[in-house]
Design a protein around this motif. Structure first.
Motif, PDB file in Angstrom:
ATOM      1  N   GLN A   1    -134.373  41.462   9.996  1.00 42.62           N
ATOM      2  CA  GLN A   1    -134.581  40.824  11.294  1.00 42.62           C
ATOM      3  C   GLN A   1    -134.884  39.336  11.113  1.00 42.62           C
ATOM      4  OE1 GLN A   1    -136.789  43.554  14.250  1.00 42.62           O
ATOM      5  NE2 GLN A   1    -137.227  44.465  12.271  1.00 42.62           N
ATOM      6  N   ARG A   2    -135.714  39.039  10.115  1.00 43.13           N
ATOM      7  CA  ARG A   2    -136.084  37.623   9.898  1.00 43.13           C
ATOM      8  C   ARG A   2    -134.890  36.789   9.449  1.00 43.13           C
ATOM      9  NH1 ARG A   2    -141.943  39.178   7.428  1.00 43.13           N
ATOM     10  NH2 ARG A   2    -142.974  39.330   9.456  1.00 43.13           N
ATOM     11  N   SER A   3    -133.891  37.447   8.848  1.00 47.41           N
ATOM     12  CA  SER A   3    -132.729  36.700   8.368  1.00 47.41           C
ATOM     13  C   SER A   3    -131.870  36.159   9.522  1.00 47.41           C
ATOM     14  CB  SER A   3    -131.873  37.566   7.442  1.00 47.41           C
ATOM     15  OG  SER A   3    -131.203  38.556   8.191  1.00 47.41           O
ATOM     16  N   PHE A   4    -132.136  36.626  10.742  1.00 44.56           N
ATOM     17  CA  PHE A   4    -131.398  36.102  11.901  1.00 44.56           C
ATOM     18  C   PHE A   4    -131.910  34.708  12.297  1.00 44.56           C
ATOM     19  CE2 PHE A   4    -128.681  39.400  13.904  1.00 44.56           C
ATOM     20  CZ  PHE A   4    -128.931  40.440  13.024  1.00 44.56           C
ATOM     21  N   ARG A   5    -133.027  34.308  11.706  1.00 43.42           N
ATOM     22  CA  ARG A   5    -133.619  33.010  12.054  1.00 43.42           C
ATOM     23  C   ARG A   5    -132.847  31.901  11.358  1.00 43.42           C
ATOM     24  NH1 ARG A   5    -140.082  31.837  11.871  1.00 43.42           N
ATOM     25  NH2 ARG A   5    -140.039  29.896  13.059  1.00 43.42           N
ATOM     26  N   GLN A   6    -131.797  31.470  12.006  1.00 46.28           N
ATOM     27  CA  GLN A   6    -130.912  30.469  11.431  1.00 46.28           C
ATOM     28  C   GLN A   6    -130.784  29.315  12.399  1.00 46.28           C
ATOM     29  OE1 GLN A   6    -128.332  31.256   8.753  1.00 46.28           O
ATOM     30  NE2 GLN A   6    -128.585  33.450   8.562  1.00 46.28           N
ATOM     31  N   SER A   7    -130.528  28.139  11.845  1.00 47.35           N
ATOM     32  CA  SER A   7    -130.362  26.940  12.648  1.00 47.35           C
ATOM     33  C   SER A   7    -129.184  27.112  13.620  1.00 47.35           C
ATOM     34  CB  SER A   7    -130.096  25.774  11.697  1.00 47.35           C
ATOM     35  OG  SER A   7    -129.959  24.606  12.427  1.00 47.35           O
ATOM     36  N   PRO A   8    -129.210  26.633  14.860  1.00 51.60           N
ATOM     37  CA  PRO A   8    -130.243  25.756  15.410  1.00 51.60           C
ATOM     38  C   PRO A   8    -131.424  26.489  16.050  1.00 51.60           C
ATOM     39  CG  PRO A   8    -128.421  25.907  16.950  1.00 51.60           C
ATOM     40  CD  PRO A   8    -128.033  26.743  15.760  1.00 51.60           C
ATOM     41  N   GLY A   9    -131.374  27.822  16.165  1.00 54.00           N
ATOM     42  CA  GLY A   9    -132.508  28.529  16.760  1.00 54.00           C
ATOM     43  C   GLY A   9    -132.165  29.977  17.002  1.00 54.00           C
ATOM     44  N   LEU A  10    -133.177  30.746  17.381  1.00 58.81           N
ATOM     45  CA  LEU A  10    -132.977  32.186  17.580  1.00 58.81           C
ATOM     46  C   LEU A  10    -133.729  32.664  18.817  1.00 58.81           C
ATOM     47  CD1 LEU A  10    -132.102  35.038  16.437  1.00 58.81           C
ATOM     48  CD2 LEU A  10    -134.352  35.094  15.330  1.00 58.81           C
TER      49      LEU A  10
ATOM     50  N   ASP B   1    -131.894  35.329  37.523  1.00 58.50           N
ATOM     51  CA  ASP B   1    -131.887  33.855  37.610  1.00 58.50           C
ATOM     52  C   ASP B   1    -133.284  33.294  37.720  1.00 58.50           C
ATOM     53  OD1 ASP B   1    -129.240  33.600  37.341  1.00 58.50           O
ATOM     54  OD2 ASP B   1    -128.783  33.254  39.469  1.00 58.50           O
ATOM     55  N   GLU B   2    -134.124  33.985  38.502  1.00 54.11           N
ATOM     56  CA  GLU B   2    -135.505  33.496  38.662  1.00 54.11           C
ATOM     57  C   GLU B   2    -136.278  33.572  37.341  1.00 54.11           C
ATOM     58  OE1 GLU B   2    -136.141  34.502  43.417  1.00 54.11           O
ATOM     59  OE2 GLU B   2    -136.580  36.031  41.904  1.00 54.11           O
ATOM     60  N   VAL B   3    -136.046  34.664  36.612  1.00 51.56           N
ATOM     61  CA  VAL B   3    -136.738  34.801  35.318  1.00 51.56           C
ATOM     62  C   VAL B   3    -136.263  33.698  34.367  1.00 51.56           C
ATOM     63  CG1 VAL B   3    -137.201  36.339  33.358  1.00 51.56           C
ATOM     64  CG2 VAL B   3    -136.918  37.311  35.636  1.00 51.56           C
ATOM     65  N   ILE B   4    -134.945  33.477  34.369  1.00 52.52           N
ATOM     66  CA  ILE B   4    -134.381  32.437  33.483  1.00 52.52           C
ATOM     67  C   ILE B   4    -134.965  31.070  33.832  1.00 52.52           C
ATOM     68  CG2 ILE B   4    -132.223  31.174  32.940  1.00 52.52           C
ATOM     69  CD1 ILE B   4    -132.305  33.817  31.533  1.00 52.52           C
ATOM     70  N   GLN B   5    -135.103  30.835  35.147  1.00 59.61           N
ATOM     71  CA  GLN B   5    -135.648  29.547  35.585  1.00 59.61           C
ATOM     72  C   GLN B   5    -137.080  29.360  35.069  1.00 59.61           C
ATOM     73  OE1 GLN B   5    -135.649  29.026  39.820  1.00 59.61           O
ATOM     74  NE2 GLN B   5    -133.726  27.895  39.697  1.00 59.61           N
ATOM     75  N   GLN B   6    -137.856  30.429  35.192  1.00 60.76           N
ATOM     76  CA  GLN B   6    -139.257  30.353  34.752  1.00 60.76           C
ATOM     77  C   GLN B   6    -139.333  30.126  33.232  1.00 60.76           C
ATOM     78  OE1 GLN B   6    -141.753  33.094  36.723  1.00 60.76           O
ATOM     79  NE2 GLN B   6    -143.393  32.939  35.208  1.00 60.76           N
ATOM     80  N   ILE B   7    -138.483  30.843  32.497  1.00 64.78           N
ATOM     81  CA  ILE B   7    -138.486  30.659  31.036  1.00 64.78           C
ATOM     82  C   ILE B   7    -137.990  29.246  30.699  1.00 64.78           C
ATOM     83  CG2 ILE B   7    -137.491  31.458  28.839  1.00 64.78           C
ATOM     84  CD1 ILE B   7    -137.479  34.300  30.005  1.00 64.78           C
ATOM     85  N   GLY B   8    -137.029  28.756  31.497  1.00 64.72           N
ATOM     86  CA  GLY B   8    -136.511  27.399  31.287  1.00 64.72           C
ATOM     87  C   GLY B   8    -137.623  26.369  31.361  1.00 64.72           C
ATOM     88  N   LEU B   9    -138.549  26.542  32.320  1.00 62.82           N
ATOM     89  CA  LEU B   9    -139.664  25.605  32.455  1.00 62.82           C
ATOM     90  C   LEU B   9    -140.562  25.667  31.217  1.00 62.82           C
ATOM     91  CD1 LEU B   9    -140.605  26.197  36.213  1.00 62.82           C
ATOM     92  CD2 LEU B   9    -139.322  24.277  35.221  1.00 62.82           C
TER      93      LEU B   9
ATOM     94  N   MET C   1    -135.732  22.609  24.977  1.00 63.12           N
ATOM     95  CA  MET C   1    -134.422  22.385  25.581  1.00 63.12           C
ATOM     96  C   MET C   1    -134.543  21.407  26.724  1.00 63.12           C
ATOM     97  SD  MET C   1    -133.810  25.639  27.998  1.00 63.12           S
ATOM     98  CE  MET C   1    -132.295  24.890  28.507  1.00 63.12           C
ATOM     99  N   PRO C   2    -133.448  20.675  27.034  1.00 64.67           N
ATOM    100  CA  PRO C   2    -133.514  19.763  28.157  1.00 64.67           C
ATOM    101  C   PRO C   2    -133.622  20.486  29.493  1.00 64.67           C
ATOM    102  CG  PRO C   2    -131.348  19.667  27.078  1.00 64.67           C
ATOM    103  CD  PRO C   2    -132.189  20.633  26.309  1.00 64.67           C
TER     104      PRO C   2
END
Ligand code: C5P
Length: 238
Positions: A126-135, A219-227, A235-236
């Protein structure tokens, strides 16, 4: 596997944990897609292992054999190449993307997931999935055990009723045979097993952001996580 020991800043990770039917798989996939990051669907590993146990006719009580299988699990994740960002999953070269998604296989997965040596065997994979640029990693113990240093830890919840409804819709869309009362029972059984096991039980990390998604759209959950991602300069804009 990547080696972070020499890196100044480890590769960024966002963890999304919670019980089934909270939308974590869908949300992790969208986050990974929007950020251009890798995705770890850790539940799929436990599901594939359960399927391997069944197809090799190994007894679910045979902890030593199941641990050996976890250590050598021949599983591959490949982007499906279509527009819905799905992943094709292969066990020993055979596509199992659909057969691992049944609620029954989720239940078998939760049985192998109670075995401490199995969890240990799947850690480095599982830890091997931690690859650039992010996970973006979704599961039950991503924030508590696998990536305790994650940059952002999300824990999704939703009422049992809402989760059963969502799982029903999701399984139907995949063309799987299912009914709500049986599904509710199976989900309750699985939640109980996941929350009460001695190793890596389902629970929010102390530093997790808890989001109750019962009355929220994806969409609402994504928005909240985006903040939250913006606040951590990950992320921008989502
Ligand atoms: O997320 P998904 O429903 O695919 O997970 C199937 C089962 O795998 C869970 O019910 C849980 O028992 C196990 N699991 C786990 N730890 C993870 C992911 C899944 O124990 N990180």
């Amino acid at each position: 596997m990547i080696d972070n020991t020499h890196a100044d800043a480890p590769v960024a990770v966002v963890t999304i944990d919670g019980p089934s039917g909270t939308g974590k798989g869908t949300i992790a996939r969208i986050i990974a897609d929007r950020l251009g990051w890798h995705l770890l669907d850790s539940g799929a590993l436990y599901r594939v292992l359960a399927l391997a146990v069944i197809s090799h006719a190994v007894d679910f009580e045979d902890i030593n054999s199941i641990t050996t299988m976890a250590e050598h699990l021949d599983v591959e994740f490949k982007p499906s190449g279509d527009m819905n960002m799905e992943t094709d999953i292969f066990l020993e070269g055979e596509e199992v993307s659909k057969s691992i998604r049944t609620e029954e296989m989720g239940n078998y997965a939760s049985i192998v997931a109670t075995i401490p040596s199995v969890r240990e065997a799947l850690k480095s994979r599982q830890r091997s999935f931690r690859q650039s640029p992010g996970l973006a990693a979704d599961g039950r113990d991503m924030g508590t055990v696998i990536f305790p240093d994650a940059d952002l830890k999300i824990y999704l919840t939703a009422s049992a009723e809402e989760r059963a409804k969502r799982r029903y819709k999701q399984l139907k869309e995949k063309g799987l045979n299912v009914n709500i009362p049986a599904l509710s029972r199976e989900i309750a059984e699985r939640d109980n097993r996941d929350a009460s096991r001695t190793v890596a039980p389902l629970k929010p990390a102390e530093d997790a952001e808890i989001i109750d998604t019962s009355d929220m759209t994806i969409d609402e959950v994504i928005q909240q996580i985006g903040l939250l991602l913006e606040a951590r300069a990950l992320m921008p804009k989502v």
